[in-house]
Design a protein around this motif. Structure first.
Motif, short mmCIF file in Angstrom:
data_model
loop_
_atom_site.label_atom_id
_atom_site.label_comp_id
_atom_site.label_asym_id
_atom_site.label_seq_id
_atom_site.Cartn_x
_atom_site.Cartn_y
_atom_site.Cartn_z
N ASP A 117 0.80 -1.31 -0.14
CA ASP A 117 -0.09 0.01 -0.04
C ASP A 117 0.82 1.26 0.02
OD1 ASP A 117 -2.65 0.66 -0.21
OD2 ASP A 117 -2.51 1.84 1.69
N ALA A 118 1.67 1.38 -1.17
CA ALA A 118 2.57 2.51 -1.34
C ALA A 118 3.08 2.83 -2.52
CB ALA A 118 3.57 2.66 0.01
N ALA A 119 3.08 3.81 -3.18
CA ALA A 119 3.96 4.21 -4.38
C ALA A 119 5.06 5.23 -3.85
CB ALA A 119 2.91 4.66 -5.01
N PRO A 120 5.87 5.38 -4.62
CA PRO A 120 6.94 6.42 -4.50
C PRO A 120 6.22 7.69 -3.94
CG PRO A 120 7.53 5.12 -6.22
CD PRO A 120 6.24 4.64 -5.94
N PRO A 121 6.77 8.52 -3.38
CA PRO A 121 6.27 9.80 -3.02
C PRO A 121 6.24 10.78 -4.14
CG PRO A 121 7.83 9.22 -1.01
CD PRO A 121 8.01 8.31 -2.35
N ASP A 122 5.17 11.32 -4.33
CA ASP A 122 4.73 12.09 -5.54
C ASP A 122 4.56 13.53 -5.14
OD1 ASP A 122 2.20 12.04 -4.57
OD2 ASP A 122 1.47 10.77 -6.19
N GLY A 123 4.54 14.12 -3.81
CA GLY A 123 4.44 15.40 -3.31
C GLY A 123 2.74 15.65 -3.18
N SER A 176 -10.23 0.68 -1.48
CA SER A 176 -10.85 2.22 -1.28
C SER A 176 -10.95 2.77 -0.12
CB SER A 176 -12.29 1.93 -1.85
OG SER A 176 -13.18 0.96 -1.19
N THR A 177 -10.73 2.08 0.96
CA THR A 177 -10.72 2.41 2.54
C THR A 177 -9.11 2.92 2.99
OG1 THR A 177 -10.50 0.09 3.38
CG2 THR A 177 -12.57 0.94 3.19
N SER A 178 -8.30 2.77 1.96
CA SER A 178 -7.00 3.22 2.13
C SER A 178 -6.89 4.90 2.06
CB SER A 178 -5.96 2.49 1.26
OG SER A 178 -4.60 2.99 1.68
N LYS A 179 -5.99 5.21 2.79
CA LYS A 179 -5.41 6.85 2.56
C LYS A 179 -4.57 6.87 1.42
CE LYS A 179 -1.43 6.86 5.59
NZ LYS A 179 -0.80 7.27 6.57
N VAL A 180 -4.22 5.99 0.99
CA VAL A 180 -3.17 6.06 -0.34
C VAL A 180 -4.02 5.93 -1.66
CG1 VAL A 180 -1.52 4.98 -1.50
CG2 VAL A 180 -1.34 5.09 1.06
N PRO A 181 -4.14 6.92 -2.59
CA PRO A 181 -4.60 6.77 -3.89
C PRO A 181 -4.24 5.40 -4.63
CG PRO A 181 -3.74 9.04 -3.46
CD PRO A 181 -3.23 8.21 -2.47
N GLN A 182 -5.36 4.57 -4.72
CA GLN A 182 -4.66 3.24 -5.32
C GLN A 182 -4.32 3.50 -6.80
OE1 GLN A 182 -5.17 0.09 -3.07
NE2 GLN A 182 -4.46 2.03 -2.02
N GLU A 183 -4.78 4.66 -7.38
CA GLU A 183 -4.45 4.77 -9.03
C GLU A 183 -2.96 4.89 -8.90
OE1 GLU A 183 -6.38 8.67 -7.43
OE2 GLU A 183 -6.66 6.66 -7.38
N SER A 184 -2.24 5.51 -7.68
CA SER A 184 -0.98 5.73 -7.74
C SER A 184 -0.14 4.43 -7.68
CB SER A 184 -0.56 6.40 -6.49
OG SER A 184 -0.79 5.86 -5.34
N LEU A 185 -0.88 3.24 -7.06
CA LEU A 185 -0.10 2.08 -7.10
C LEU A 185 -0.21 1.52 -8.57
CD1 LEU A 185 -1.76 0.35 -3.95
CD2 LEU A 185 0.32 1.94 -4.09
N ALA A 195 5.57 -6.61 -12.83
CA ALA A 195 4.71 -6.14 -11.73
C ALA A 195 3.59 -6.84 -11.78
CB ALA A 195 4.51 -4.61 -11.58
N THR A 196 3.14 -7.20 -10.31
CA THR A 196 1.69 -7.63 -10.17
C THR A 196 1.11 -6.96 -9.13
OG1 THR A 196 2.40 -9.98 -10.64
CG2 THR A 196 0.52 -9.61 -9.29
N LEU A 197 -0.26 -6.46 -9.40
CA LEU A 197 -0.93 -5.52 -8.76
C LEU A 197 -2.14 -6.28 -8.01
CD1 LEU A 197 -1.50 -2.90 -7.54
CD2 LEU A 197 -2.75 -2.13 -9.49
N VAL A 198 -2.27 -6.21 -6.79
CA VAL A 198 -3.35 -7.24 -6.10
C VAL A 198 -4.12 -6.07 -5.07
CG1 VAL A 198 -4.15 -8.96 -4.45
CG2 VAL A 198 -2.44 -9.35 -6.25
N THR A 199 -5.46 -6.01 -5.04
CA THR A 199 -6.00 -5.12 -4.05
C THR A 199 -6.81 -6.00 -3.03
OG1 THR A 199 -6.14 -3.47 -5.77
CG2 THR A 199 -7.73 -3.43 -3.83
N VAL A 200 -6.56 -5.80 -1.78
CA VAL A 200 -7.10 -6.29 -0.74
C VAL A 200 -8.45 -5.47 -0.31
CG1 VAL A 200 -6.96 -7.46 1.62
CG2 VAL A 200 -5.33 -7.93 -0.18
#
Length: 225
Positions: A117-123, A176-185, A195-200
């Motif tokens: 649940d993190a992408a590199p920081p983007d500001g 959707s309940t994460s504070k991290v925008p899932q589109e950034s992942l 890369a493999t992207l999985v959403t829990v």
């Protein structure tokens, strides 16, 4: 356990057999190695699992300065001191940012990368430092101030260097309940060669504590694939 590195003493916890393939777990801001307690024993059935307290956290040293890059290089020195060779690296939140940077710079040391649940920081987002609370703290407030500053003004190379991560990478989002925008992942995943992207869904940001069984299932399925 404690180990002496250039910056001072670092605390870590080990699970599993010494001779098993190594896996290093890196926690998020304000947390410690204890955040992995619900998943580490299961991961250790087939691996040597090592959970590290980053500088400024838990029982590890509090230092005069902090940055993602320092934490990245602490991790390299830690792996060298333990003689890990190549290892599987897993990071959550701030620890995932450290893991991203590590993989961009030292990809030859990895067998794979797991990002929780993190992408590199983007500001993006509000990185205003909140008022310092009263009483004893579990993490160094100077660390939070420094890392918030980097989050607010990230190095663009943290994104442009993503294609350098050539090892298989699993990105697990909290939905959707994460504070991290899932589109950034998803955006980060598109820049990686493998890369493999999985959403829990419903896990939120702290996937390893909210839905540990689902995180474990995602990791094991990815390893099999």
């Amino acid at each position: 356990m404690k180990i002496s590195l250039e910056a001072g003493e670092f605390h870590y916890v080990e699970y599993g057999e010494q001779g098993a393939p190594p896996m290093v777990l890196v926690h998020g801001m304000g947390w410690s190695s204890s955040t992995w307690e619900q998943v580490a024993p299961t991961l250790a059935k087939t691996r040597r699992v090592i959970a590290l307290d980053l500088r400024g956290h838990g029982e590890s040293v509090w230092t005069p300065t902090y940055s993602f890059e320092q934490m990245r290089d602490d991790l390299l020195e830690f792996a060298d001191r333990l003689g890990l060779g190549k290892f599987l690296l897993c990071g959550h939140s701030m620890g995932a940012s450290v893991a991203w940077l590590f993989a961009e710079r030292y990809v030859d040391r990895l067998t794979g990368l797991v990002i929780v649940d993190a992408a590199p920081p983007d500001g993006e987002g509000d990185w205003t430092v909140p008022p310092k609370p009263e009483g004893e703290l579990i993490a160094d407030w100077e660390m939070l101030t420094a890392i918030y500053g980097q989050q607010a003004k990230p190095d663009p190379a943290w994104w442009t260097d993503l294609p350098k991560i050539t090892v298989p990478t699993l990105i697990v989002g909290g939905g959707s309940t994460s504070k991290v925008p899932q589109e950034s992942l998803a955006a980060a995943a598109k820049l990686l060669p493998d890369a493999t992207l999985v959403t829990v869904e419903g896990a939120g940001h702290h996937v390893q504590t909210a839905k540990p069984a689902e995180l474990l299932a995602a990791i094991e399925q990815w390893v099999k694939d």
